[in-house]
Design an enzyme around this catalytic site. Sequence first.
Site, PDB file in Angstrom:
ATOM      1  N   HIS A  66     -27.462 -17.328  24.425  1.00  0.00           N
ATOM      2  CA  HIS A  66     -26.433 -17.182  25.447  1.00  0.00           C
ATOM      3  C   HIS A  66     -25.715 -18.484  25.772  1.00  0.00           C
ATOM      4  CE1 HIS A  66     -28.188 -13.290  25.890  1.00  0.00           C
ATOM      5  NE2 HIS A  66     -27.530 -12.991  26.988  1.00  0.00           N
ATOM      6  N   HIS A  69       0.846  -1.196   0.000  1.00  0.00           N
ATOM      7  CA  HIS A  69       0.000   0.000   0.000  1.00  0.00           C
ATOM      8  C   HIS A  69       0.885   1.251   0.000  1.00  0.00           C
ATOM      9  CE1 HIS A  69      -2.352  -3.290   1.690  1.00  0.00           C
ATOM     10  NE2 HIS A  69      -3.448  -2.647   1.321  1.00  0.00           N
ATOM     11  N   GLU A  82     -17.176  -5.807  24.677  1.00  0.00           N
ATOM     12  CA  GLU A  82     -16.328  -6.989  24.763  1.00  0.00           C
ATOM     13  C   GLU A  82     -15.100  -6.891  23.851  1.00  0.00           C
ATOM     14  OE1 GLU A  82     -20.596  -8.068  25.646  1.00  0.00           O
ATOM     15  OE2 GLU A  82     -19.555  -7.069  23.986  1.00  0.00           O
TER      16      GLU A  82
END
Length: 699
Positions: free
Chosen positions: A507, A26, A445
């Site tokens: 869950h 890049h 999280e």
Amino acid sequence: MANQALMANAIRALAMDAVQQANSGHPGAPMGMAEMAVALWGEHLRYNPANPHWFDRDRFILSNGHASMLQYAVLHLTGYDLPIDEIKNFRQLHSKTAGHPEVDVTPGVETTTGPLGQGITNAVGFALAEKLLAAEFNRPGHAIVDHHTYAFLGDGCLMEGISHEAAALAGAWKLGKLIALYDDNGISIDGQVKPWFIDHTAERFKAYEWNVIGPIDGNSVKAVSDAIAKAKKSEDKPTLIICKTTIGKGSPNRAGTAKAHGEALGPDEIKLTREALGWTEPPFVVPQAVYDDWNHRAAGAKVEAEWDDRFAAYIAAYPKLADEFTRRMKGELPADFHQVAFDAIVAAHSKGETVASRKASQLALEAFTAALPEMLGGSADLTGSNLTNTKSTAALRFDAKTGAVVMNVPAVEAKHGAEDESKPDAAADTPQGVIGRHINYGVREFGMAAVMNGIALHGGYIPYGGTFLTFSDYSRNAIRMAALMKRRVIHVFTHDSIGLGEDGPTHQSIEHAASLRLIPNLDVWRPSDTAETAVAWAVALQNQSRPTALLLSRQNIAYSPKSDLSDIAKGAYVLAEPEAVGLRAKKTAAIIIATGSEVPLALAAQKLLAAKKIAVRVVSMPSTTTFDRQDVGYKKAVLPKKIPRIAVEMGCTGGWWKYGVSAVVGIDTYGESAPAPLLFKHFGFTPENVAATVEAVLA
């Protein structure tokens, strides 16, 4: 005076030459951000190329890691041990110049970046660690911890959701020494970003309580340098500097286009670019005068020597603190760690409590956090469920006005901890001069996992953080990055199976244990009782070069009697021979391998089979990943050949076949919403079904 235009053009030349030679990479971002690098590395960053690990250096994170040639060029030019041959070997096998920066591979690289958004989140962890260490160890007239964290980032980092999590936390924690420079070039792989990236970035970061500077001309060294100088004056807010740049700057036909982003310019365009820049040198050649302008070895040695003098004065004034600081920064555990671990494991075994393994984890943490001040815990808004807090880990808080770390916060236990568990009201006395060591990450999280990576990379703390196991999917790529970077980060994953009950399939973890075990260099533990959990924590804390995932139950688990504790740390061990249930003369007919909450189930099945004179060995395997590293002799002793094996675990069965099992009592579907006891029966997790499975194998 340094010729800053030539300094910037040297970056451009090396970037386009390296990408062209590799025919991969890049070039556009390094070419567009060259002046940003000149301003930061040339006028502000405190570093010593001769000693990349000098403690009080400023940290630099290239969050848009695809722009790696920017960093490699600067490291080479400033005097790091990165010779021109490594630049020529860009993206080649075993070079120090990988496609994206990798920590411990390239001197001067602080973290491995590439997955966008994680670098800036790592930077938040770096800045938090610096702030907390300063609060812990600095004393009046002795500022031994006093450095900034700088990050370069691009549009892609800001589009990734994790950047929202990270920026919000940085603002809440008032990380004044975090300075992020945003390469606002308006281009991504698919072209102009306007149709899909309409965020008002300045307003967004102001809402996060950041100090925002710009937009400024990112292709002006003076404008960038002035902005950095202004940002360094911010004490209670992190700073975002919005730098308007032109991707591929200098290229007559590629500048400002997506074509400059991720492919080589080509020989013809490189020739035109050299002419446009007035760069007459052949590929990979930099004039000595430009090297002289970039060379930072003398300045770096001077700034490190100044810190050495300060630290020498600190040692004289505070010798015990200096020793503790040195130990912590080396990542060494306290001298009495093995005794602390031994006592915790023996205490767990002696008490033999029937508790959920998440509670067993908290019991172990009480011992370890009291003995290890470097343990820095937290939870993603599930403290009362994950049980990651202890009497030694008060909540981490910051003064609303000054942004300073609040010291000596009392570690008050919550009246209500786990959902089904009452807690006492008693508060613990907090010693003076102590920071809070339990972080409320909020429902973040992924952000929590990547922040913990930054904390571990910075040094001085061992981070651990909790959430439900099913949400490890959110944080998975950061877990993978910790494993790739070989960093000691501990993930506390509770509610590890259908045993959580009524919350249902969304869950209930089914595939997660198997999935985590597939990550190379990640230790995964699913302990069955208090002793195994204490061992798991002890091993995790000693794992200096790998992260750990602890998979813990919501439901209570009966303690499994043991004759010996020494082999638990090997990941699997013989828990009960047939003699334990009265079959002394019978030859072992089968082996039941179980993990976590299923170990008592295996022991119950062993008794049922004994009544039928079928002799069974029970092997507890709390860590398949640890067991897999043991020598062949030990593996054969635990799992002898030619004896049928049956595995029992509430999860996907696929990973168990490598152990030569004949059957697996597991779950290859999603769960159900119902009380846990009903689910166990529904899915066949009963002693009777396990015993019947063994009999079917032996038939």
